[in-house]
Design a protein around this motif. Structure first.
Motif, mmCIF file in Angstrom:
data_model
loop_
_atom_site.group_PDB
_atom_site.id
_atom_site.type_symbol
_atom_site.label_atom_id
_atom_site.label_comp_id
_atom_site.label_asym_id
_atom_site.label_seq_id
_atom_site.Cartn_x
_atom_site.Cartn_y
_atom_site.Cartn_z
ATOM 1 N N SER A 109 1.011 -1.314 0.080
ATOM 2 C CA SER A 109 -0.064 -0.034 0.035
ATOM 3 C C SER A 109 0.902 1.248 -0.035
ATOM 4 N N VAL A 159 -3.428 3.488 0.720
ATOM 5 C CA VAL A 159 -4.189 2.742 -0.408
ATOM 6 C C VAL A 159 -3.622 1.783 -1.030
ATOM 7 N N ALA A 213 -1.854 6.752 -6.647
ATOM 8 C CA ALA A 213 -1.966 6.873 -5.129
ATOM 9 C C ALA A 213 -0.613 7.929 -4.867
#
Length: 491
Positions: A359, A363, A374
């Motif tokens: 992530s 995100v 992101a």
């Protein structure tokens, strides 16, 4: 399986050979999953195959040497005879089609008066179809070949193609292939790769002259044009053996079928093996009768195996494509892997190369497009949180080259890996592997066989079609030199 003296193997000999084959198979599998490096794996695998081949040859009193042995039999000749009696027109046209694929527009003097305009035009159309719509899919097959630097080179080529479009060399290759067929294609490809290797060697000498230090770095980005393809070492074992066996049998049986169509007797058929790996198949016709045939009949016999491999390429291309579209999206998962970190940026020395990014700023990400979205809000001075499979980290983003974007200094690549956690997925992935390897290997065997080298179909076609042998000998010498140059990256 026949012994050298013409007798059959005893039950004891068959049991002993089976034991050696199983032991060799287990040794190759252990070598395949080992972590000793691809070059060491290849060397160890060659030793296993050499030793097992020598033992099997001795047990069965078979013809051969240096780990290579021949299994000959009369079985299969009846099948060849039956096939040759039916659909003669199909086999004749397929052989002529293969000559056009092999030598392009330049083949017209060879087939003139023996081929319809439609078949000739279809051959030229097939060349264009293969180059423009089929060869781009070889990258999917190449993922199953474990050679040093190959996957990185493929990714680099795909990135360069996407950013710069079609190169002038691609257009030149297209023209050469249409004019000279796939014989011209393989010849041009070897020359082009030889030129890249020689440039890398020149760079090594330049570096040595300037610094007094020998470095092989320039060669690290060059893929050898010649490489061993051995099931269980640099390709999957079972799928690789199946793919090789299919193409070898089809290639040689097609030679036999055309031989029988022209009333040439088949003496024997068989396989050539190195250890337990099939490296060749053969159909032994009466060579004296072949020599008495006219040139076009000889060329049909010589091109039959090449034609069969091109046909099989299409046969395996279709199911590979279907699995690629409908099955693989459910099998493959995308991952973001850190390839390197940049000195002077926060992530350097913190996130290790090889870590998987899970992530970014909270995100979940698994593709480069997701990562780009992101990270779009990261600016110099902002806090960037990154979760990897090795732990979580927070960094203060820094600017780069005056950009308004913030960076932490990680170079990330997207990789795909299969997850075969059900019997259905395992079966689909195995079939996809067989189809993908068969698709590519049939093409490679077809085009490489067009080279004017002793023992190759191309040499026999040149000999039957070119009166001045100096031309054939010159081309053969050039090919040998380019092949030797293409081995240099392995040294």
């Amino acid at each position: 399986m026949a012994a050298e003296n013409g007798g059959r193997l005893s039950t004891t000999a068959k049991i002993r050979i089976s034991f050696v084959a199983v032991a060799s198979l287990l040794a190759l599998y252990a070598d395949y999953i080992s972590a000793i490096g691809i070059l060491n794996q290849i060397l160890l695998g060659l030793v296993v195959l050499f030793v097992s081949g020598m033992i099997i040859k001795k047990i069965g009193s078979l013809n051969g040497g240096y780990g290579v042995y021949m299994i000959s039999t009369g079985k299969g000749i009846g099948t060849i005879n039956r096939i040759a009696k039916s659909h003669k027109s199909f086999w004749n046209n397929m052989a002529l089609w293969g000559i056009v694929l092999g030598f392009g527009i330049f083949s017209y003097p060879i087939v003139k008066g023996k081929i319809s305009k439609g078949t000739f035009a279809f051959g030229i159309f097939t060349i264009l179809f293969i180059l423009l719509l089929v060869t781009p899919y070889f990258s999917y097959s190449l993922q199953f070949i474990d050679l040093p630097g190959l996957q990185a080179r493929i990714a680099s080529a795909q990135t360069a193609s996407a950013s710069s479009g079609v190169s002038p060399l691609s257009y030149l290759s297209l023209v050469i292939t249409v004019v000279f067929g796939f014989s011209g294609f393989v010849f041009f490809s070897l020359l082009l790769n030889s030129f890249s290797i020689l440039l890398a060697v020149f760079a090594i000498f330049q570096h040595f002259a300037a610094n007094g230090i020998v470095t092989t770095k320039p060669l690290q980005g060059v893929i050898p044009g010649v490489a061993p393809i051995i099931p269980g070492l640099d390709i999957p074992l079972i799928a690789g053996v199946i793919a090789l066996a299919i193409l070898l049998v089809a290639h040689e049986f097609s030679h036999g079928i055309l031989s029988r169509i022209f009333k040439v007797r088949i003496k024997s058929v068989g396989l050539l093996l190195f250890g337990i790996i099939p490296i060749g198949a053969f159909v032994e016709p009466d060579e004296e009768k072949v020599k008495k045939l006219d040139a076009i009949s000889q060329n049909k016999i010589f091109s039959a195996g090449i034609s069969a491999n091109f046909v099989l390429m299409f046969v395996f291309f279709v199911p590979m494509l279907l699995l690629l579209v409908f099955a693989l999206p459910h099998i493959y998962v995308q991952k973001l892997i850190v390839e390197s970190t940049t000195p002077g940026f926060p992530a350097n020395g913190v996130i290790a190369p090889g870590a998987q990014i899970l992530s970014w700023d909270g995100v979940n990400v698994s593709t480069l497009s997701q990562l780009e979205a992101a990270a779009a809000k990261d600016v110099p001075g902002s806090v960037v949180t990154v979760l990897t499979n090795q732990g979580g980290h927070s960094f203060i983003a820094k600017p780069e080259n005056g950009s308004s974007r913030g960076f932490i200094g990680v170079d990330v690549g997207q990789v795909s890996s299969p997850v075969v956690n059900t019997p259905l997925k395992s079966t689909e992935y195995f079939l996809y592997t067989v189809f993908a390897l068969s698709f590519m290997f049939n093409f490679l065997v077809a085009v490489v066989n067009l080279l004017p080298l002793p023992g190759f179909d191309g040499k026999r076609i040149y000999d039957a079609s070119v009166k001045d042998k100096r031309i054939t000998n010159f081309l053969a010498a050039v090919v040998v030199v380019t092949l030797l140059i293409n081995i240099i990256p392995w040294i």
